[in-house]
Motif scaffolding. Structure first.
Motif, short mmCIF file in Angstrom:
data_model
loop_
_atom_site.label_atom_id
_atom_site.label_comp_id
_atom_site.label_asym_id
_atom_site.label_seq_id
_atom_site.Cartn_x
_atom_site.Cartn_y
_atom_site.Cartn_z
N ARG A 128 0.84 -1.21 0.00
CA ARG A 128 0.00 0.00 0.00
C ARG A 128 0.87 1.26 0.00
O ARG A 128 0.54 2.24 -0.67
N SER A 131 2.12 1.68 -3.48
CA SER A 131 1.07 2.12 -4.38
C SER A 131 0.86 3.63 -4.28
O SER A 131 0.75 4.33 -5.29
N ARG A 135 1.87 6.84 -7.13
CA ARG A 135 0.91 7.83 -7.60
C ARG A 135 1.38 9.26 -7.35
O ARG A 135 0.94 10.19 -8.01
N ARG A 197 -10.44 -0.30 -6.83
CA ARG A 197 -9.39 -0.93 -7.64
C ARG A 197 -8.52 0.11 -8.35
O ARG A 197 -7.29 0.01 -8.36
N GLU A 198 -9.14 1.13 -8.92
CA GLU A 198 -8.40 2.08 -9.75
C GLU A 198 -7.73 3.20 -8.94
O GLU A 198 -6.67 3.69 -9.34
N SER A 201 -6.03 0.87 -5.57
CA SER A 201 -5.29 -0.33 -6.00
C SER A 201 -5.61 -1.54 -5.13
O SER A 201 -4.77 -2.40 -4.91
N HIS A 202 -6.85 -1.61 -4.62
CA HIS A 202 -7.30 -2.75 -3.84
C HIS A 202 -8.35 -3.52 -4.63
O HIS A 202 -9.26 -2.91 -5.22
N ASP A 203 -8.25 -4.83 -4.64
CA ASP A 203 -9.27 -5.64 -5.30
C ASP A 203 -10.52 -5.76 -4.44
O ASP A 203 -11.58 -6.16 -4.91
#
Length: 249
Positions: A128, A131, A135, A197-198, A201-203
């Protein structure tokens, strides 16, 4: 004692180019595990054992990201976060205990970008952190169409600046990413799981994370947040960003 626990003096500049991560955690065992994983991931972690120390180190080192525990002696994590947000939009990932839903929501409402519940996987925390850092990394100059507009609202994705009627709006990393994604997809209903998700970045994840960030965005971009004209809720599905005049009015 890990290197990160010996104090900040020799680490303020970090390794060459290494992201500086401030870890504010009073549990020494948790702090040692987290700083160890971050070190191995190529970051430069600095540990603060309480809220007051965390705020002082944040002022000294200007970290690239803060990992902040909610339950701290003295100033708790929510108070630390509010102090940080008064002068900085540094990304913050909060750590909360399982079942502390009120603390999670208060953290998100106070400006946290993300959270993890204890016990958590140190590897997931590193993922995380990475991620968020990806960004916020510098990007090369983008073409003019990388400036997104909606009426008097302007989002410059290259400079990472949002302004309304010429006045710059303070945005956290996730607020900026969420607004940019919704604006790029204006007129389309975007589901909450797609946003997780976008943007995060977590499913999978807690839908309240999206809900709170949408509410914070509305408070900044809408003329009347209680009657949003731009960022609409599509009940049971997700959200839609409506461009002014797109409905023919």
């Amino acid at each position: 004692m890990t290197q990160a626990d010996r104090g900040p003096d020799h680490r303020m500049n970090g390794q060459s180019g290494a992201p500086r991560i401030l870890v504010v955690e009073d549990d020494l065992t948790v702090a040692q595990v987290v700083t160890g994983y971050l070190n191995r991931a190529g970051c430069t972690p600095v540990h603060a054992s309480d809220g007051a120390m965390g705020l002082e180190l944040a002022r000294q080192m200007a970290p690239d990201l803060v990992v902040l525990d909610v339950m701290l002696p003295g100033l708790d994590g929510i108070e630390v976060l509010r102090e940080l947000r008064a002068s900085s939009q540094v990304p913050v990932i909060m750590l909360t205990s399982l079942g502390e839903e009120e603390h999670r929501l208060r953290g998100l409402e106070s400006g946290a970008d993300d959270y993890l519940t204890k016990p958590f996987s140190p590897r997931e925390l590193v993922l995380r952190v990475q991620s968020v850092l990806r960004r916020t990394a510098a990007v090369p100059p983008a073409p003019a169409d990388d400036v997104l507009r909606a009426g008097d609202l302007m989002v410059d994705r290259t400079a990472r600046v949002v302004s309304k009627a010429g006045r710059e709006l303070g945005m956290t990393v996730k607020e900026f990413e969420l607004l940019a994604f919704l604006l790029r997809n204006a007129g389309r209903v975007v589901r909450r799981d797609e946003l997780m998700r976008e943007v995060w970045s977590h499913d999978f994840g807690d839908a309240s994370t999206v809900t709170v960030h949408v509410r914070r965005l509305r408070e900044k971009i809408e003329d009347d947040p209680s009657r949003p004209a731009l960022l609409k809720t599509v009940w049971g599905v997700g959200y839609r960003f409506d461009l002014p005049g797109a409905d023919g009015r």
